[in-house]
Write a protein that holds these residues in place. Structure first.
Motif, PDB file in Angstrom:
ATOM      1  N   GLY A  19     -11.722   6.819   0.502  1.00 53.69           N
ATOM      2  CA  GLY A  19     -10.623   6.109  -0.143  1.00 53.69           C
ATOM      3  C   GLY A  19     -10.083   6.931  -1.290  1.00 53.69           C
ATOM      4  N   PRO A  20      -8.910   6.557  -1.799  1.00 52.50           N
ATOM      5  CA  PRO A  20      -8.352   7.303  -2.933  1.00 52.50           C
ATOM      6  C   PRO A  20      -9.204   7.110  -4.186  1.00 52.50           C
ATOM      7  N   PRO A  21      -9.155   8.051  -5.113  1.00 53.60           N
ATOM      8  CA  PRO A  21      -9.987   7.978  -6.312  1.00 53.60           C
ATOM      9  C   PRO A  21      -9.759   6.739  -7.173  1.00 53.60           C
ATOM     10  N   SER A  22      -8.627   6.082  -7.046  1.00 53.76           N
ATOM     11  CA  SER A  22      -8.343   4.929  -7.888  1.00 53.76           C
ATOM     12  C   SER A  22      -9.046   3.657  -7.408  1.00 53.76           C
ATOM     13  N   VAL A  23      -9.631   3.685  -6.217  1.00 55.15           N
ATOM     14  CA  VAL A  23     -10.280   2.491  -5.678  1.00 55.15           C
ATOM     15  C   VAL A  23     -11.757   2.485  -6.077  1.00 55.15           C
ATOM     16  N   PRO A  24     -12.317   1.320  -6.385  1.00 59.32           N
ATOM     17  CA  PRO A  24     -13.728   1.253  -6.784  1.00 59.32           C
ATOM     18  C   PRO A  24     -14.678   1.840  -5.749  1.00 59.32           C
ATOM     19  N   LEU A  25     -14.263   1.899  -4.490  1.00 60.55           N
ATOM     20  CA  LEU A  25     -15.080   2.446  -3.426  1.00 60.55           C
ATOM     21  C   LEU A  25     -15.552   3.868  -3.740  1.00 60.55           C
ATOM     22  N   SER A  26     -14.726   4.629  -4.433  1.00 67.16           N
ATOM     23  CA  SER A  26     -15.057   6.025  -4.666  1.00 67.16           C
ATOM     24  C   SER A  26     -15.814   6.264  -5.968  1.00 67.16           C
ATOM     25  N   ARG A  27     -16.203   5.190  -6.664  1.00 65.17           N
ATOM     26  CA  ARG A  27     -16.967   5.354  -7.904  1.00 65.17           C
ATOM     27  C   ARG A  27     -18.456   5.437  -7.601  1.00 65.17           C
ATOM     28  N   SER A  28     -19.137   6.384  -8.221  1.00 64.92           N
ATOM     29  CA  SER A  28     -20.575   6.520  -8.024  1.00 64.92           C
ATOM     30  C   SER A  28     -21.308   5.417  -8.786  1.00 64.92           C
ATOM     31  N   ARG A  29     -22.588   5.246  -8.490  1.00 65.13           N
ATOM     32  CA  ARG A  29     -23.384   4.247  -9.203  1.00 65.13           C
ATOM     33  C   ARG A  29     -23.422   4.550 -10.695  1.00 65.13           C
ATOM     34  N   ALA A  30     -23.500   5.823 -11.052  1.00 64.61           N
ATOM     35  CA  ALA A  30     -23.520   6.202 -12.468  1.00 64.61           C
ATOM     36  C   ALA A  30     -22.203   5.836 -13.144  1.00 64.61           C
ATOM     37  N   GLU A  31     -21.076   6.035 -12.459  1.00 67.48           N
ATOM     38  CA  GLU A  31     -19.775   5.683 -13.030  1.00 67.48           C
ATOM     39  C   GLU A  31     -19.635   4.173 -13.190  1.00 67.48           C
ATOM     40  N   VAL A  32     -20.135   3.423 -12.211  1.00 69.33           N
ATOM     41  CA  VAL A  32     -20.100   1.965 -12.306  1.00 69.33           C
ATOM     42  C   VAL A  32     -20.948   1.517 -13.493  1.00 69.33           C
ATOM     43  N   PHE A  33     -22.128   2.118 -13.653  1.00 70.00           N
ATOM     44  CA  PHE A  33     -23.015   1.764 -14.765  1.00 70.00           C
ATOM     45  C   PHE A  33     -22.367   2.096 -16.108  1.00 70.00           C
TER      46      PHE A  33
END
Length: 142
Positions: A19-33
């Motif tokens: 998915g494009p970088p702006s979608v939450p799908l492309s966020r790593s666990r560390a970025e979400v944390f």
């Protein structure tokens, strides 16, 4: 002869991001944390911005091998470092121990909020419930 690295082995096309970088799908666990920690800090700063101005917040994957001598928990979830000389007061939140204890993402957000609140309260010398009235309970939706 063409290089094998350029070959489309199974005829499915070149692999790319899901998915494009702006979608939450492309966020790593560390970025979400990291986002959860920022949300927790912003929640406290709404009421205590003037007292939290100098506090630095950091995230590390795991705590140091040795637990601090004053820690009742062998695996700390966070740690507060008071001001020392020119170094500002700091808080470190440990990602992996918190992720391990959380049942789901909502539980992780609540744990992160409580740990950040506890560490800031320790630095400011106040009770965590005074700092955040929702401390220890489910987080309120803002």
């Amino acid at each position: 002869m063409l290089s094998s690295r350029r070959r489309d082995r199974h005829g499915r096309g070149i692999r790319g991001p899901l998915g494009p970088p702006s979608v939450p799908l492309s966020r790593s666990r560390a970025e979400v944390f990291d986002g959860l920690v920022l949300d927790a800090v912003e929640h406290l700063e709404r009421r205590w911005e003037d007292r939290m101005r100098d506090i630095e917040i950091g995230v590390e994957n795991v705590p140091p091998v040795e637990a601090p001598p004053d820690s009742p928990d062998p695996v700390p979830l966070g740690r507060a470092f008071p001001r020392v000389g020119d170094l500002p007061p700091r808080i470190v939140v440990y990602r992996r121990p918190l992720e391990t204890r959380a049942l789901d993402r909502r539980d992780l957000a609540d744990l992160v909020q409580d740990v950040v609140t506890e560490q800031v309260a320790e630095l400011l010398g106040v009770d965590p419930a005074t700092l955040d009235p929702g401390y220890g309970g489910p987080a309120e939706d803002d």
